[in-house]
Design a protein around this motif. Structure first.
Motif, PDB file in Angstrom:
ATOM      1  N   ARG A 137      -2.586  10.133   3.265  1.00 42.80           N
ATOM      2  CA  ARG A 137      -3.571   9.085   2.973  1.00 42.80           C
ATOM      3  C   ARG A 137      -2.847   7.764   2.818  1.00 42.80           C
ATOM      4  O   ARG A 137      -1.805   7.693   2.184  1.00 42.80           O
ATOM      5  N   LEU A 138      -3.430   6.724   3.388  1.00 38.01           N
ATOM      6  CA  LEU A 138      -2.978   5.353   3.193  1.00 38.01           C
ATOM      7  C   LEU A 138      -3.920   4.750   2.168  1.00 38.01           C
ATOM      8  O   LEU A 138      -5.131   4.707   2.388  1.00 38.01           O
ATOM      9  N   ILE A 139      -3.377   4.310   1.034  1.00 37.98           N
ATOM     10  CA  ILE A 139      -4.193   3.795  -0.062  1.00 37.98           C
ATOM     11  C   ILE A 139      -3.662   2.429  -0.478  1.00 37.98           C
ATOM     12  O   ILE A 139      -2.476   2.278  -0.761  1.00 37.98           O
ATOM     13  N   CYS A 140      -4.561   1.442  -0.531  1.00 38.82           N
ATOM     14  CA  CYS A 140      -4.202   0.112  -1.011  1.00 38.82           C
ATOM     15  C   CYS A 140      -4.996  -0.164  -2.284  1.00 38.82           C
ATOM     16  O   CYS A 140      -6.230  -0.190  -2.256  1.00 38.82           O
TER      17      CYS A 140
ATOM     18  N   ALA B 209       0.867  -1.181   0.000  1.00 38.84           N
ATOM     19  CA  ALA B 209       0.000   0.000   0.000  1.00 38.84           C
ATOM     20  C   ALA B 209       0.903   1.230   0.000  1.00 38.84           C
ATOM     21  O   ALA B 209       2.112   1.128   0.213  1.00 38.84           O
ATOM     22  N   ARG B 210       0.301   2.391  -0.229  1.00 36.55           N
ATOM     23  CA  ARG B 210       1.074   3.622  -0.325  1.00 36.55           C
ATOM     24  C   ARG B 210       0.575   4.656   0.674  1.00 36.55           C
ATOM     25  O   ARG B 210      -0.622   4.794   0.873  1.00 36.55           O
ATOM     26  N   VAL B 211       1.515   5.382   1.257  1.00 35.05           N
ATOM     27  CA  VAL B 211       1.198   6.538   2.085  1.00 35.05           C
ATOM     28  C   VAL B 211       1.670   7.754   1.305  1.00 35.05           C
ATOM     29  O   VAL B 211       2.852   7.879   1.004  1.00 35.05           O
ATOM     30  N   VAL B 212       0.718   8.623   0.965  1.00 32.79           N
ATOM     31  CA  VAL B 212       1.014   9.797   0.139  1.00 32.79           C
ATOM     32  C   VAL B 212       0.385  11.029   0.769  1.00 32.79           C
ATOM     33  O   VAL B 212      -0.568  10.923   1.541  1.00 32.79           O
ATOM     34  N   PRO B 213       0.908  12.220   0.441  1.00 30.47           N
ATOM     35  CA  PRO B 213       0.254  13.438   0.944  1.00 30.47           C
ATOM     36  C   PRO B 213      -1.164  13.535   0.406  1.00 30.47           C
ATOM     37  O   PRO B 213      -1.431  13.238  -0.754  1.00 30.47           O
ATOM     38  N   ALA B 214      -2.098  13.939   1.261  1.00 34.83           N
ATOM     39  CA  ALA B 214      -3.487  14.119   0.848  1.00 34.83           C
ATOM     40  C   ALA B 214      -3.569  15.310  -0.101  1.00 34.83           C
ATOM     41  O   ALA B 214      -2.824  16.277   0.060  1.00 34.83           O
ATOM     42  N   PRO B 215      -4.458  15.253  -1.081  1.00 36.94           N
ATOM     43  CA  PRO B 215      -4.544  16.357  -2.046  1.00 36.94           C
ATOM     44  C   PRO B 215      -5.266  17.561  -1.449  1.00 36.94           C
ATOM     45  O   PRO B 215      -6.388  17.873  -1.810  1.00 36.94           O
TER      46      PRO B 215
END
Length: 168
Positions: free
Chosen positions: A54-57, A33-39
Protein backbone atom coordinates in the motif's frame (compact mmCIF):
# COMPACT_ATOMS: atom_id res chain seq x y z
CA UNK A 1 37.12 16.39 9.46
CA UNK A 2 34.21 14.24 10.63
CA UNK A 3 35.02 12.09 13.67
CA UNK A 4 35.03 8.44 12.69
CA UNK A 5 34.11 5.43 14.72
CA UNK A 6 36.61 2.68 14.97
CA UNK A 7 34.87 -0.35 13.55
CA UNK A 8 32.02 -1.44 11.32
CA UNK A 9 31.11 -5.11 11.02
CA UNK A 10 28.92 -6.06 8.09
CA UNK A 11 25.56 -7.19 9.53
CA UNK A 12 25.01 -9.19 6.30
CA UNK A 13 21.89 -7.18 5.45
CA UNK A 14 20.49 -7.31 1.95
CA UNK A 15 18.18 -4.97 0.06
CA UNK A 16 15.27 -7.22 1.02
CA UNK A 17 15.79 -6.41 4.71
CA UNK A 18 14.75 -2.80 4.09
CA UNK A 19 11.69 -3.11 1.85
CA UNK A 20 9.23 -3.45 4.74
CA UNK A 21 8.96 0.35 4.79
CA UNK A 22 9.88 2.55 1.85
CA UNK A 23 9.60 6.34 2.06
CA UNK A 24 8.62 7.88 -1.29
CA UNK A 25 7.47 11.20 -2.72
CA UNK A 26 3.66 11.33 -2.90
CA UNK A 27 2.47 11.71 -6.51
CA UNK A 28 -0.41 13.95 -5.40
CA UNK A 29 1.10 16.43 -2.91
CA UNK A 30 4.87 15.87 -3.32
CA UNK A 31 5.33 15.23 0.42
CA UNK A 32 6.66 12.11 2.11
CA UNK A 33 4.51 8.99 1.72
CA UNK A 34 5.05 5.39 2.78
CA UNK A 35 4.98 2.08 0.94
CA UNK A 36 4.19 -0.71 3.39
CA UNK A 37 3.02 -4.32 3.15
CA UNK A 38 -0.78 -4.53 2.96
CA UNK A 39 -2.36 -6.05 6.07
CA UNK A 40 -3.22 -9.33 4.39
CA UNK A 41 -2.13 -12.89 4.99
CA UNK A 42 0.53 -13.73 2.39
CA UNK A 43 -0.62 -17.34 2.36
CA UNK A 44 1.58 -20.39 2.66
CA UNK A 45 4.96 -19.93 1.06
CA UNK A 46 4.28 -16.26 0.29
CA UNK A 47 7.47 -14.27 -0.23
CA UNK A 48 7.79 -10.86 1.39
CA UNK A 49 9.03 -9.37 -1.88
CA UNK A 50 5.76 -10.10 -3.69
CA UNK A 51 3.29 -9.40 -0.87
CA UNK A 52 0.64 -6.78 -1.75
CA UNK A 53 1.75 -3.23 -0.86
CA UNK A 54 0.00 0.00 0.00
CA UNK A 55 1.11 3.53 -0.80
CA UNK A 56 -0.15 5.80 1.99
CA UNK A 57 0.26 9.57 2.28
CA UNK A 58 -0.69 11.11 5.60
CA UNK A 59 -0.49 14.64 4.22
CA UNK A 60 -3.16 14.36 1.51
CA UNK A 61 -4.81 11.02 2.31
CA UNK A 62 -3.76 9.27 -0.92
CA UNK A 63 -3.95 5.48 -0.76
CA UNK A 64 -3.08 3.01 -3.51
CA UNK A 65 -2.72 -0.77 -3.55
CA UNK A 66 -0.13 -2.80 -5.48
CA UNK A 67 -0.70 -6.51 -5.98
CA UNK A 68 1.28 -7.12 -9.14
CA UNK A 69 3.87 -9.71 -9.96
CA UNK A 70 6.66 -7.46 -11.25
CA UNK A 71 9.13 -5.77 -8.92
CA UNK A 72 11.82 -3.43 -10.22
CA UNK A 73 14.79 -3.39 -7.84
CA UNK A 74 17.32 -0.63 -8.40
CA UNK A 75 20.73 -1.43 -9.82
CA UNK A 76 23.35 1.28 -9.57
CA UNK A 77 23.60 4.92 -8.63
CA UNK A 78 23.86 6.56 -12.05
CA UNK A 79 20.17 7.51 -12.33
CA UNK A 80 17.51 8.74 -9.89
CA UNK A 81 15.99 5.90 -7.90
CA UNK A 82 12.34 4.83 -7.60
CA UNK A 83 10.61 2.38 -5.30
CA UNK A 84 10.31 -1.18 -6.64
CA UNK A 85 6.51 -1.36 -6.46
CA UNK A 86 4.83 1.88 -7.56
CA UNK A 87 7.78 3.48 -9.35
CA UNK A 88 7.56 6.61 -7.18
CA UNK A 89 10.77 8.60 -6.52
CA UNK A 90 12.38 7.80 -3.19
CA UNK A 91 12.20 10.51 -0.53
CA UNK A 92 15.68 9.68 0.75
CA UNK A 93 17.74 10.37 -2.34
CA UNK A 94 20.26 13.05 -3.15
CA UNK A 95 22.63 13.60 -6.04
CA UNK A 96 26.34 13.90 -5.32
CA UNK A 97 29.10 14.62 -7.79
CA UNK A 98 29.82 10.86 -7.96
CA UNK A 99 26.26 9.56 -8.31
CA UNK A 100 22.98 9.19 -6.43
CA UNK A 101 22.98 8.38 -2.74
CA UNK A 102 19.68 6.77 -1.78
CA UNK A 103 18.03 4.74 0.96
CA UNK A 104 14.62 3.10 1.34
CA UNK A 105 14.17 4.24 4.95
CA UNK A 106 16.04 5.65 7.94
CA UNK A 107 17.34 2.24 9.02
CA UNK A 108 18.87 1.76 5.56
CA UNK A 109 20.34 5.28 5.65
CA UNK A 110 21.81 4.62 9.10
CA UNK A 111 23.55 1.46 7.83
CA UNK A 112 25.15 3.49 5.03
CA UNK A 113 26.17 6.23 7.50
CA UNK A 114 27.76 3.77 9.92
CA UNK A 115 29.67 2.09 7.09
CA UNK A 116 30.97 5.31 5.54
CA UNK A 117 31.92 6.82 8.90
CA UNK A 118 33.96 3.81 10.07
CA UNK A 119 37.73 3.80 9.73
CA UNK A 120 37.84 -0.01 10.02
CA UNK A 121 35.35 -1.91 7.89
CA UNK A 122 35.11 -5.66 8.42
CA UNK A 123 33.39 -8.11 6.12
CA UNK A 124 31.97 -11.43 7.20
CA UNK A 125 34.50 -14.27 6.94
CA UNK A 126 34.69 -16.07 3.61
CA UNK A 127 33.63 -19.34 5.20
CA UNK A 128 30.45 -17.86 6.73
CA UNK A 129 27.35 -19.31 5.12
CA UNK A 130 24.56 -17.19 3.68
CA UNK A 131 24.44 -14.34 1.22
CA UNK A 132 27.75 -13.71 -0.51
CA UNK A 133 26.82 -10.22 -1.70
CA UNK A 134 25.44 -8.16 1.14
CA UNK A 135 24.13 -4.63 0.77
CA UNK A 136 27.43 -3.21 2.04
CA UNK A 137 29.41 -5.34 -0.43
CA UNK A 138 27.26 -4.00 -3.28
CA UNK A 139 27.86 -0.33 -2.47
CA UNK A 140 29.61 1.47 -5.33
CA UNK A 141 33.36 2.08 -5.10
CA UNK A 142 32.93 5.85 -4.72
CA UNK A 143 30.97 5.27 -1.48
CA UNK A 144 33.67 2.97 -0.15
CA UNK A 145 36.53 5.38 -0.87
CA UNK A 146 37.81 7.18 2.23
CA UNK A 147 38.47 10.35 0.21
CA UNK A 148 34.69 10.78 -0.29
CA UNK A 149 33.77 10.19 3.36
CA UNK A 150 33.06 13.84 4.26
CA UNK A 151 30.96 14.48 1.15
CA UNK A 152 28.85 11.37 1.69
CA UNK A 153 28.32 12.12 5.39
CA UNK A 154 27.17 15.66 4.51
CA UNK A 155 24.68 14.18 2.02
CA UNK A 156 23.44 11.72 4.66
CA UNK A 157 22.99 14.66 7.05
CA UNK A 158 20.91 16.49 4.44
CA UNK A 159 18.69 13.45 4.01
CA UNK A 160 18.17 13.18 7.78
CA UNK A 161 17.25 16.88 7.84
CA UNK A 162 14.72 16.29 5.05
CA UNK A 163 12.96 13.61 7.12
CA UNK A 164 12.98 15.85 10.20
CA UNK A 165 11.26 18.59 8.15
CA UNK A 166 14.13 21.05 8.27
CA UNK A 167 15.19 22.81 5.05
CA UNK A 168 18.20 21.23 3.33
Amino acid sequence: MVPTSRRFRDPRSTEYDFIGLIIVRCPACQKAARVVPAPQDPGPGGRILFRPRRLICRACGLSRVWSGRRVSLTAGTAAPVTDPYFGMPLWLRIETRHGWLWAYNLEHLDLIRRFVQASLRERAPWYDTGQSMTLVARLPAWMKAAKNRDEILRAVGRLHARVAGRPT
